[in-house]
Scaffold this motif. Structure first.
Motif, PDB file in Angstrom:
ATOM      1  N   GLY A   1      25.505 -30.275  20.916  1.00 19.88           N
ATOM      2  CA  GLY A   1      25.962 -31.696  21.894  1.00 19.88           C
ATOM      3  C   GLY A   1      24.841 -32.742  22.181  1.00 19.88           C
ATOM      4  O   GLY A   1      25.306 -33.734  21.532  1.00 19.88           O
ATOM      5  N   ASP A   2      23.965 -32.767  22.566  1.00 25.66           N
ATOM      6  CA  ASP A   2      23.165 -33.528  23.326  1.00 25.66           C
ATOM      7  C   ASP A   2      22.061 -33.538  22.023  1.00 25.66           C
ATOM      8  O   ASP A   2      21.355 -32.163  22.123  1.00 25.66           O
ATOM      9  CB  ASP A   2      22.668 -33.880  24.463  1.00 25.66           C
ATOM     10  N   PRO A   3      21.438 -35.017  21.494  1.00 27.69           N
ATOM     11  CA  PRO A   3      20.642 -35.131  20.426  1.00 27.69           C
ATOM     12  C   PRO A   3      18.896 -34.621  21.032  1.00 27.69           C
ATOM     13  O   PRO A   3      18.598 -33.762  19.744  1.00 27.69           O
ATOM     14  CB  PRO A   3      20.646 -36.587  20.514  1.00 27.69           C
ATOM     15  N   GLU A   4      18.940 -34.807  22.075  1.00 25.63           N
ATOM     16  CA  GLU A   4      17.271 -34.546  22.958  1.00 25.63           C
ATOM     17  C   GLU A   4      17.537 -32.744  22.682  1.00 25.63           C
ATOM     18  O   GLU A   4      16.578 -32.277  22.850  1.00 25.63           O
ATOM     19  CB  GLU A   4      17.526 -35.460  23.718  1.00 25.63           C
ATOM     20  N   ARG A   5      18.637 -32.452  23.431  1.00 27.04           N
ATOM     21  CA  ARG A   5      18.886 -30.895  23.405  1.00 27.04           C
ATOM     22  C   ARG A   5      18.289 -30.048  22.627  1.00 27.04           C
ATOM     23  O   ARG A   5      17.993 -29.341  22.049  1.00 27.04           O
ATOM     24  CB  ARG A   5      20.262 -30.443  24.347  1.00 27.04           C
ATOM     25  N   ALA A   6      19.376 -30.734  21.017  1.00 30.54           N
ATOM     26  CA  ALA A   6      19.275 -30.014  19.736  1.00 30.54           C
ATOM     27  C   ALA A   6      17.661 -30.297  18.970  1.00 30.54           C
ATOM     28  O   ALA A   6      17.150 -29.795  18.790  1.00 30.54           O
ATOM     29  CB  ALA A   6      19.751 -30.796  18.842  1.00 30.54           C
ATOM     30  N   TYR A   7      17.350 -31.369  19.805  1.00 31.87           N
ATOM     31  CA  TYR A   7      15.271 -31.704  18.869  1.00 31.87           C
ATOM     32  C   TYR A   7      14.663 -31.082  19.788  1.00 31.87           C
ATOM     33  O   TYR A   7      13.517 -30.132  19.093  1.00 31.87           O
ATOM     34  CB  TYR A   7      15.394 -33.819  19.256  1.00 31.87           C
TER      35      TYR A   7
ATOM     36  N   PHE B   1      20.134 -31.749  12.971  1.00 27.84           N
ATOM     37  CA  PHE B   1      21.201 -32.356  12.810  1.00 27.84           C
ATOM     38  C   PHE B   1      21.224 -33.986  13.766  1.00 27.84           C
ATOM     39  O   PHE B   1      22.185 -32.561  14.801  1.00 27.84           O
ATOM     40  CB  PHE B   1      22.353 -32.170  11.689  1.00 27.84           C
ATOM     41  N   ARG B   2      21.032 -35.254  13.695  1.00 23.18           N
ATOM     42  CA  ARG B   2      21.656 -35.853  14.694  1.00 23.18           C
ATOM     43  C   ARG B   2      22.380 -36.907  14.204  1.00 23.18           C
ATOM     44  O   ARG B   2      22.261 -37.241  13.301  1.00 23.18           O
ATOM     45  CB  ARG B   2      20.895 -35.978  15.721  1.00 23.18           C
ATOM     46  N   PRO B   3      23.360 -37.633  15.325  1.00 26.56           N
ATOM     47  CA  PRO B   3      23.926 -39.113  14.885  1.00 26.56           C
ATOM     48  C   PRO B   3      22.564 -39.461  14.183  1.00 26.56           C
ATOM     49  O   PRO B   3      21.382 -40.167  14.628  1.00 26.56           O
ATOM     50  CB  PRO B   3      24.357 -39.558  15.927  1.00 26.56           C
ATOM     51  N   PRO B   4      23.009 -40.102  12.576  1.00 32.67           N
ATOM     52  CA  PRO B   4      24.117 -40.707  11.855  1.00 32.67           C
ATOM     53  C   PRO B   4      24.739 -39.473  11.434  1.00 32.67           C
ATOM     54  O   PRO B   4      25.644 -39.574  10.129  1.00 32.67           O
ATOM     55  CB  PRO B   4      23.846 -42.395  10.924  1.00 32.67           C
ATOM     56  N   SER B   5      23.733 -38.343  11.376  1.00 33.44           N
ATOM     57  CA  SER B   5      23.702 -37.508  10.318  1.00 33.44           C
ATOM     58  C   SER B   5      25.528 -36.817  10.597  1.00 33.44           C
ATOM     59  O   SER B   5      25.671 -36.422   9.786  1.00 33.44           O
ATOM     60  CB  SER B   5      23.256 -36.485   9.725  1.00 33.44           C
ATOM     61  N   VAL B   6      25.458 -36.634  11.926  1.00 33.92           N
ATOM     62  CA  VAL B   6      27.245 -35.993  12.161  1.00 33.92           C
ATOM     63  C   VAL B   6      27.447 -36.733  13.542  1.00 33.92           C
ATOM     64  O   VAL B   6      27.049 -37.514  13.835  1.00 33.92           O
ATOM     65  CB  VAL B   6      26.672 -34.465  12.743  1.00 33.92           C
TER      66      VAL B   6
END
Length: 377
Positions: free
Chosen positions: A314-320, A336-341
């Motif tokens: 969900g959250d981009p920073e969490r994924a990173y 994968f973070r916006p804009p890729s998803v």
């Protein structure tokens, strides 16, 4: 304000949204790091036959192709690769481009233009999205779950020509496109189906011949396939596969083919060798899917239909942060973070390899189990 001061504001906004990106160079040897981030699905990037073929091509032909394919950039190797790729997937002809991106740009623009309707899946790869934007055609975006919308758009169009474009395997989530149903609609309404098999070749179908081949759509006059040579075939470049008339048309009018330098000999030699390995070792394709299922079990995901296992955080920073933590512990996964998803669906993307070992899977289970426990809290 200076002319480019707005770049600082844009960079600050990306940082605040957690979608800033940095390049992270890797060394030629990364001891102790297990690769689940690359697209080397068949594990052929360092296969001795592939490396030797690339070196032999450089010795025979030099480092570069020296020009566009229409001038000096088509060698005997290029022609052989064209023919071998077509034969492998069951197409009448093939034309190799310098990348999968340029192959998509070239074929979509060449087969459309004003007076054409293009229907594009909402999750199509960026190269297809950009190709549609450059086409000057009328564009409608559809959701793969809404085939009724595709049928309505094709049935009510005012344009003489129509093109439906889609990935066969969607790169972010690994899901499959409903190709058989899309083709039936195309056939019913005199449209052409264009399928990007970037993530299908080497993974789906008999011996890795792709989802189009698996569904019996290969070689049909209203089906065109594109693919990249940089994933399962462990090299670089792209290809358009379809009727001979399409190949001839592309040679005459496709700007990314006409004005771009031809694929370097080393890449051509490597791709030919990788294709030969896959042809004599078709079990590699099945092995990729077995390993993908094992990865999915490790992270608690559904059994995948391709080599891609997606873990949405969900959250981009969490994924990173999760991807960085996994890497620090020896497992390299995609992030994968916006804009890729789409917004709110940032994720870890795991890609299976045919040559993952049982010991590596044990390490992956230990590392990702711990990392995901923390990331999902």
């Amino acid at each position: 304000m200076a002319t480019l001061d707005w770049l600082t504001d844009a960079a600050t906004l990306r940082l605040e949204r957690g979608v800033h990106r940095d390049l992270r160079p890797r060394t030629c040897a990364q001891p102790g790091v297990i690769d689940l981030a690359s697209n080397d699905y068949l594990g052929l990037c360092r296969h001795p036959d592939v490396v030797d073929a690339a070196c032999a091509a450089v010795r025979d032909w030099g480092a570069g192709s020296t020009g566009s394919r229409l001038v000096s950039g088509t060698t005997v190797l290029h022609e052989q690769l064209d023919s071998e790729l077509a034969a492998f997937v069951g197409a009448e002809s093939a034309l190799v481009f310098s990348s999968g991106y340029t192959a998509n740009l070239g074929v979509v623009a060449a087969l459309s233009g004003r007076g054409t309707l293009i229907l594009s899946d909402s999750a199509s790869h960026a190269s297809l999205v950009d190709a549609c934007r450059l086409s000057r055609a009328r564009i409608e975006v559809y959701d793969r779950r809404n085939l009724a919308a595709v049928e309505l758009a094709l049935r009510t169009r005012t344009e003489d020509r129509a093109l439906v474009v889609t990935d066969s395997v969607f790169s972010a989530d690994g899901d499959l496109a409903p190709l058989r149903e899309l083709h039936a609609l195309c056939r019913r309404h005199s449209a052409v189906l264009l399928v990007d098999e970037a993530h299908g070749i080497g993974v789906r179908g008999d011996g890795g011949r792709g989802l189009v081949h698996e569904l019996g759509l290969q070689g049909l006059p209203d089906v065109i396939v594109t693919a990249t040579l940089s994933k399962s075939l462990a090299s670089q470049g792209g290809v358009v596969l379809g009727p001979a008339a399409v190949r001839a048309h592309l040679i005459d009018v496709a700007r990314p083919f006409i004005f771009d330098t031809g694929l370097a000999p080393a890449a051509v030699g490597a791709a030919r060798a990788a294709l030969a390995v896959l042809a004599r070792e078709p079990e590699r394709a099945a092995a990729v899917r077995v390993r993908a299922a094992q990865l999915a079990e490790i992270v608690g995901a559904d059994v995948p239909e391709s080599a891609v296992v997606s873990v949405i955080l969900g959250d981009p920073e969490r994924a990173y942060d999760a991807a960085r933590e996994a890497y620090s512990r020896g497992v390299h996964v995609g992030c994968f973070r916006p804009p890729s998803v789409p917004e709110g669906t940032s994720r870890l993307r795991l890609t299976a390899r045919a040559n993952l070992t049982e010991n590596e899977l044990d390490v992956i289970g230990s590392v990702l189990g711990s990392v995901l426990d923390g990331a999902r809290v």
